[in-house]
Design a protein around this motif. Sequence first.
Motif, short mmCIF file in Angstrom:
data_model
loop_
_atom_site.label_atom_id
_atom_site.label_comp_id
_atom_site.label_asym_id
_atom_site.label_seq_id
_atom_site.Cartn_x
_atom_site.Cartn_y
_atom_site.Cartn_z
N THR A 1 0.83 -1.21 0.00
CA THR A 1 0.00 0.00 0.00
C THR A 1 0.87 1.25 0.00
N TRP A 2 1.94 1.23 0.77
CA TRP A 2 2.85 2.37 0.83
C TRP A 2 3.51 2.61 -0.53
N LEU A 3 3.90 1.53 -1.20
CA LEU A 3 4.53 1.66 -2.52
C LEU A 3 3.56 2.27 -3.53
N ILE A 4 2.29 1.88 -3.45
CA ILE A 4 1.29 2.43 -4.35
C ILE A 4 1.10 3.92 -4.10
N GLN A 5 1.05 4.31 -2.80
CA GLN A 5 0.83 5.72 -2.51
C GLN A 5 2.05 6.58 -2.86
N LEU A 6 3.22 5.97 -2.98
CA LEU A 6 4.38 6.72 -3.46
C LEU A 6 4.12 7.25 -4.86
N LYS A 7 3.37 6.47 -5.63
CA LYS A 7 3.09 6.84 -7.02
C LYS A 7 1.91 7.80 -7.13
#
Length: 249
Positions: A8-14
């Motif tokens: 989820t954190w990786l997705i919100q980075l984008k």
Amino acid sequence: MMATMTITWLIQLKNKNAGLVDITWSYNFAFLAYLFFIFSEGFYDRKVLIASMVFIWSVRLGTYLYQRNVGKPEDARYAKLREDWGANANFKMLQFFYLQGLLNVVLAFPILLIMQNKLEDLHWVEYVGFGLWLIAIIGESLSDWQLARFKKNPENKGKICDVGFWHYSRHPNYFFEWMIWVSFFVMALGSTWGITAILSPILILHFLLNMTGIPATEEHMLRTRGKAFEDYKNTTSAFIPLPKRKNRA
């Protein structure tokens, strides 16, 4: 839980929308309930009951939050955190996400206790707990629906939602969410060491009243709605739905 939060954190980075963490947090309980169901050795009928309750609540809440957040601007609470954290925002956001994953595990303790109960007859407190859950899930669903319906009307832009449950509480959705956890605790009282499950509703109440729930939401409402929200605040209960009081201003 750390794996789901990392993704989820990786997705919100984008997409720069940390509100995704609320969606993952909600869905994680359905996943945990499934794991508990598979590996616990409690009474099958009880396991089916509590797993169904958790699944219905978890998926409904997660889906509602998905519809509210995905493709929309970042929730004001998380935008404020990102602003306050500045250059360290991404790293601190990861820490925050991991904390939410840890909370998933801690809060799910009552569910695990219930799943482990081998007694083959449901205790009367479990029926009471189910009754509370039924009231809470209906109340939370109606609160979310009333707010969404209010926001969809262009004529209500910039106004305070003061209809339905929102006429009697500034945060009825939070109140009924807390009731969900109270119901799990009550059900756990029919199991060994069930009293220890009180930690879950206490933690949820603390976060709702003192941290990421009411304080953050109301700070944003005061910034964006000003006196209209102050008047609403002066006449409407913060948490428990109660009759209106006279404006103290």
